[in-house]
Design an enzyme around this catalytic site. Structure first.
Site, short mmCIF file in Angstrom:
data_model
loop_
_atom_site.label_atom_id
_atom_site.label_comp_id
_atom_site.label_asym_id
_atom_site.label_seq_id
_atom_site.Cartn_x
_atom_site.Cartn_y
_atom_site.Cartn_z
N HIS A 1 0.85 -1.16 -0.13
CA HIS A 1 -0.12 -0.12 0.37
C HIS A 1 0.53 1.30 0.13
CE1 HIS A 1 0.20 -1.41 4.35
NE2 HIS A 1 0.42 0.30 4.98
N HIS B 1 0.58 5.23 0.89
CA HIS B 1 0.14 6.36 1.63
C HIS B 1 -0.12 7.04 0.85
CE1 HIS B 1 0.04 3.68 5.52
NE2 HIS B 1 0.59 3.85 5.40
P1 5GP Z 1 1.20 0.47 7.16
O1 5GP Z 1 1.57 0.89 8.69
O2 5GP Z 1 1.12 -1.37 7.31
O3 5GP Z 1 2.21 1.28 6.43
O4 5GP Z 1 0.03 0.95 7.73
C1 5GP Z 1 -1.60 0.49 7.35
C2 5GP Z 1 -2.54 1.35 7.79
O5 5GP Z 1 -3.60 0.18 7.13
C3 5GP Z 1 -2.43 2.20 8.84
O6 5GP Z 1 -2.32 3.06 8.14
C4 5GP Z 1 -3.55 1.54 9.29
O7 5GP Z 1 -4.59 2.98 9.86
C5 5GP Z 1 -3.76 1.47 7.88
N1 5GP Z 1 -5.67 0.00 8.29
C6 5GP Z 1 -5.33 -1.07 9.41
N2 5GP Z 1 -6.45 -1.82 9.16
C7 5GP Z 1 -7.41 -0.88 8.40
C8 5GP Z 1 -8.35 -0.81 7.78
O8 5GP Z 1 -9.33 -2.35 8.21
N3 5GP Z 1 -9.38 -0.08 7.32
C9 5GP Z 1 -8.47 0.74 6.60
N4 5GP Z 1 -9.60 1.61 5.81
N5 5GP Z 1 -7.58 0.92 6.84
C10 5GP Z 1 -7.11 0.56 7.56
#
Ligand code: 5GP
Ligand code: ZN
Length: 115
Positions: A100, A102
């Site tokens: 993903h 951001h």
């Molecule tokens: P990472 O730290 O893996 O780069 O970021 C994962 C992101 O996914 C986090 O910012 C978190 O808030 C978001 N996230 C985790 N679970 C969900 C979910 O069920 N729905 C949505 N919309 N975002 C999620």
């Protein structure tokens, strides 16, 4: 992929505020936003992370970044600016193992900090 939160969002099994739903890429609002605009751009195909060789097949990464730019314009932050970010590994606190990008903006983000 079974038990992947983001695959379930794409499949409509978990609700999310989807802002873009394309053939290869989907975008939805982060559930825990760190700024007024915080949107995740993901491949529809399950790819584990940015070191997964599948991320570099075809035009996927290009499409993800182009989608982020287009959404930034739709959200009205193309001029004010934004940050595009990909986490990888424990030190970057990668939490969800589905690639993903951001898209973060809508306020002054300040310098990059690692806290
Ligand atoms: P990472 O730290 O893996 O780069 O970021 C994962 C992101 O996914 C986090 O910012 C978190 O808030 C978001 N996230 C985790 N679970 C969900 C979910 O069920 N729905 C949505 N919309 N975002 C999620
Ligand atoms: Zn997945």
């Amino acid at each position: 992929m079974t038990d992947c939160i983001f695959c379930k969002i794409i499949a409509g099994e978990i609700p999310a505020e989807i802002v873009y739903n394309g053939t290869h890429v989907t975008a939805f609002r982060d559930i825990n936003p760190v700024a007024p605009v915080h949107i995740l751009i993901i491949p529809n195909q399950h790819i584990d992370h940015i070191r997964d060789p599948r991320a570099f097949e075809g035009e996927l990464l290009k499409e993800m970044v182009q989608t982020a730019n287009e959404i930034a314009a739709m959200e009205g932050i193309a001029e004010s600016g934004y940050r595009l970010l990909i986490n990888y590994g424990p030190d970057a606190n990668l939490v969800v193992p589905h690639l993903h990008l951001h898209l973060i903006g809508g306020k002054f983000l300040g310098p990059m900090v690692a806290v």
